[in-house]
Design a protein around this motif. Structure first.
Motif, PDB file in Angstrom:
ATOM      1  N   VAL A  81       6.692 -10.127  37.192  1.00  0.00           N
ATOM      2  CA  VAL A  81       6.015  -8.922  37.669  1.00  0.00           C
ATOM      3  C   VAL A  81       4.611  -9.284  38.130  1.00  0.00           C
ATOM      4  O   VAL A  81       3.768  -9.698  37.328  1.00  0.00           O
ATOM      5  CB  VAL A  81       5.942  -7.848  36.559  1.00  0.00           C
ATOM      6  CG1 VAL A  81       5.203  -6.620  37.071  1.00  0.00           C
ATOM      7  CG2 VAL A  81       7.343  -7.479  36.104  1.00  0.00           C
ATOM      8  N   GLY A  82       4.351  -9.160  39.424  1.00  0.00           N
ATOM      9  CA  GLY A  82       3.036  -9.459  39.974  1.00  0.00           C
ATOM     10  C   GLY A  82       2.794 -10.949  40.150  1.00  0.00           C
ATOM     11  O   GLY A  82       3.718 -11.759  40.200  1.00  0.00           O
ATOM     12  N   GLU A  83       1.521 -11.300  40.255  1.00  0.00           N
ATOM     13  CA  GLU A  83       1.129 -12.698  40.448  1.00  0.00           C
ATOM     14  C   GLU A  83       1.283 -13.483  39.138  1.00  0.00           C
ATOM     15  O   GLU A  83       1.044 -12.949  38.052  1.00  0.00           O
ATOM     16  CB  GLU A  83      -0.329 -12.776  40.912  1.00  0.00           C
ATOM     17  CG  GLU A  83      -0.595 -12.120  42.259  1.00  0.00           C
ATOM     18  CD  GLU A  83      -0.304 -13.048  43.420  1.00  0.00           C
ATOM     19  OE1 GLU A  83       0.060 -14.214  43.174  1.00  0.00           O
ATOM     20  OE2 GLU A  83      -0.457 -12.607  44.572  1.00  0.00           O
ATOM     21  N   ASP A 208      -3.226 -11.546  36.790  1.00  0.00           N
ATOM     22  CA  ASP A 208      -1.904 -11.732  36.172  1.00  0.00           C
ATOM     23  C   ASP A 208      -1.836 -10.849  34.930  1.00  0.00           C
ATOM     24  O   ASP A 208      -2.452 -11.155  33.909  1.00  0.00           O
ATOM     25  CB  ASP A 208      -1.707 -13.201  35.803  1.00  0.00           C
ATOM     26  CG  ASP A 208      -0.367 -13.475  35.115  1.00  0.00           C
ATOM     27  OD1 ASP A 208       0.350 -12.517  34.786  1.00  0.00           O
ATOM     28  OD2 ASP A 208      -0.046 -14.666  34.914  1.00  0.00           O
ATOM     29  N   GLY A 211       3.142  -7.602  33.934  1.00  0.00           N
ATOM     30  CA  GLY A 211       3.849  -6.341  33.751  1.00  0.00           C
ATOM     31  C   GLY A 211       3.463  -5.622  32.463  1.00  0.00           C
ATOM     32  O   GLY A 211       3.986  -4.543  32.186  1.00  0.00           O
ATOM     33  N   ALA A 215      -2.154  -4.824  36.860  1.00  0.00           N
ATOM     34  CA  ALA A 215      -2.787  -5.802  37.740  1.00  0.00           C
ATOM     35  C   ALA A 215      -2.109  -5.669  39.102  1.00  0.00           C
ATOM     36  O   ALA A 215      -0.898  -5.480  39.181  1.00  0.00           O
ATOM     37  CB  ALA A 215      -2.639  -7.226  37.201  1.00  0.00           C
ATOM     38  N   ARG A 216      -2.879  -5.786  40.152  1.00  0.00           N
ATOM     39  CA  ARG A 216      -2.335  -5.620  41.498  1.00  0.00           C
ATOM     40  C   ARG A 216      -1.291  -6.692  41.783  1.00  0.00           C
ATOM     41  O   ARG A 216      -1.454  -7.861  41.435  1.00  0.00           O
ATOM     42  CB  ARG A 216      -3.466  -5.714  42.529  1.00  0.00           C
ATOM     43  CG  ARG A 216      -3.089  -5.227  43.932  1.00  0.00           C
ATOM     44  CD  ARG A 216      -4.360  -5.105  44.760  1.00  0.00           C
ATOM     45  NE  ARG A 216      -4.104  -4.482  46.052  1.00  0.00           N
ATOM     46  CZ  ARG A 216      -4.019  -5.145  47.205  1.00  0.00           C
ATOM     47  NH1 ARG A 216      -4.136  -6.470  47.200  1.00  0.00           N
ATOM     48  NH2 ARG A 216      -3.832  -4.506  48.341  1.00  0.00           N
ATOM     49  N   ALA A 217      -0.200  -6.276  42.416  1.00  0.00           N
ATOM     50  CA  ALA A 217       0.907  -7.200  42.676  1.00  0.00           C
ATOM     51  C   ALA A 217       0.525  -8.309  43.643  1.00  0.00           C
ATOM     52  O   ALA A 217       1.093  -9.400  43.598  1.00  0.00           O
ATOM     53  CB  ALA A 217       2.113  -6.431  43.212  1.00  0.00           C
ATOM     54  N   ARG A 218      -0.447  -8.043  44.513  1.00  0.00           N
ATOM     55  CA  ARG A 218      -0.874  -9.055  45.482  1.00  0.00           C
ATOM     56  C   ARG A 218      -2.380  -9.248  45.376  1.00  0.00           C
ATOM     57  O   ARG A 218      -3.115  -8.355  44.963  1.00  0.00           O
ATOM     58  CB  ARG A 218      -0.487  -8.634  46.895  1.00  0.00           C
ATOM     59  CG  ARG A 218       1.014  -8.484  47.096  1.00  0.00           C
ATOM     60  CD  ARG A 218       1.345  -8.128  48.522  1.00  0.00           C
ATOM     61  NE  ARG A 218       0.960  -9.171  49.460  1.00  0.00           N
ATOM     62  CZ  ARG A 218       1.112  -9.083  50.784  1.00  0.00           C
ATOM     63  NH1 ARG A 218       1.636  -7.993  51.317  1.00  0.00           N
ATOM     64  NH2 ARG A 218       0.725 -10.068  51.566  1.00  0.00           N
TER      65      ARG A 218
END
Length: 314
Positions: A81-83, A208, A211, A215-218
């Motif tokens: 999930v995410g970076e 990071d 999930g 935190a922003r996914a990008r």
């Protein structure tokens, strides 16, 4: 097979080096510990009298375990999930390994660990063994079942990829501290313009949360976008207070050999922000807030003296 005390001592004397290798290969302290423990189990199960060079045998077993782990980790990270960012290690952690040369210090920097994620498992292994531990290509070839020429080619390719991502020179510790203090003053001012002036034009901010923490996914990219994000991040408000669960104390310290801000809530490390500070300005913020990746940092934090915080938020 039962080990003699001599066999146990041989392994334990190698443990720090094995853990340092595994951490650089995997980017995770917990996974590094697991890989070293599995190496011990294989050492325990073998006829050690038939092993001529224990260090070489242990390094080969560990490295190949890590290569297998890296291959499966790539598949897992596709659904992460995410970076995904490495697990940060605070100053003094023995898993950071040797720091007696610039190459060894840089090999465990947070920026380089993030760059190593772009390499293939074999490129990462050759780079780590050569750059961080100064293994000759003849030995690396034996560890990875390569020819010596192939090891040299892989190393040069990996080193080029890492160098391309590290085009700017970083500043010294005193200059980094001054810039971070200026950054905190600007971030808490509520204004974007002072922040923009401290950043490189192509600055990035990556978080990071795994999930488990928002935190922003990008990544945020560009000075204005990063400055706007940082202004909001350091602005007190109900959302920040609820997320942190209490007042946040910010400390300036070192993580992976570079400058870092550690956010502490009630004695627990809530986040580690690793900053990449170059002679052109702050180039990157890499924020680790996934609680699973902060357990070791929290244990170490509790066991060390960290002085007074630079700032208290919320």
């Amino acid at each position: 097979m039962a080990l003699t005390m001599t066999d146990v001592d041989r392994f334990e004397s190698s443990r720090p080096r094995l853990e340092a290798i595994a951490y650089r290969l995997l980017g995770s302290a917990s996974e590094a510990e697991d890989a070293v423990q599995e190496t011990y189990l294989r050492w325990q199960a073998t006829d050690t009298d038939r092993i001529e060079v224990p260090e070489a045998w242990l390094t080969k077993v560990l490295t190949n375990l890590c290569l297998n782990q890296l291959t499966s980790a790539r598949a897992r990270r596709e659904t992460y999930v995410g970076e995904w960012l490495p697990e940060p290690l605070l100053a003094g952690d023995p898993m950071l390994g040797p720091a007696d040369s610039a190459e060894r210090r840089e090999s465990v920097s947070y920026a380089v660990l993030a760059l190593l994620e772009r390499l293939t498992p074999s490129e990462r292994a050759v780079y780590v063994l050569r750059e961080a531990f100064d293994y000759p290509h003849r030995e690396i070839a034996g560890i990875l079942d390569l020819t010596e020429a192939a090891s040299q080619q892989i190393y040069h390719r990996a080193k080029k990829h890492v160098a391309e991502g590290r085009a700017r020179a970083e500043v010294d510790e005193a200059a980094a501290r001054r810039i971070i203090e200026e950054f905190l003053a600007a971030a808490t001012s509520g204004r974007t313009e002072p922040l923009v002036r401290l950043l490189t034009e192509d600055a990035v901010a990556v978080g990071d949360g795994g999930g488990k923490v928002p935190a922003r996914a990008r990544a945020f990219e560009g000075a204005v976008a990063v400055a706007t994000f940082m202004r909001g991040l350091f602005k007190p408000g109900p959302a920040q207070r609820a997320l942190a669960g209490g007042p946040v104390d910010l400390y300036l310290t070192s993580a992976n050999g570079g400058p870092a801000l550690v956010a502490v809530v009630g004695g627990r490390v809530f986040g580690v922000m690793c900053l990449e500070i170059t002679d052109e300005g702050i180039a990157a913020f890499r924020n680790q807030v996934n609680p699973d990746k902060l357990e070791r940092a929290t244990r170490q934090w509790a066991a060390t003296d960290h002085g007074t915080p630079l700032l208290r938020l919320f």
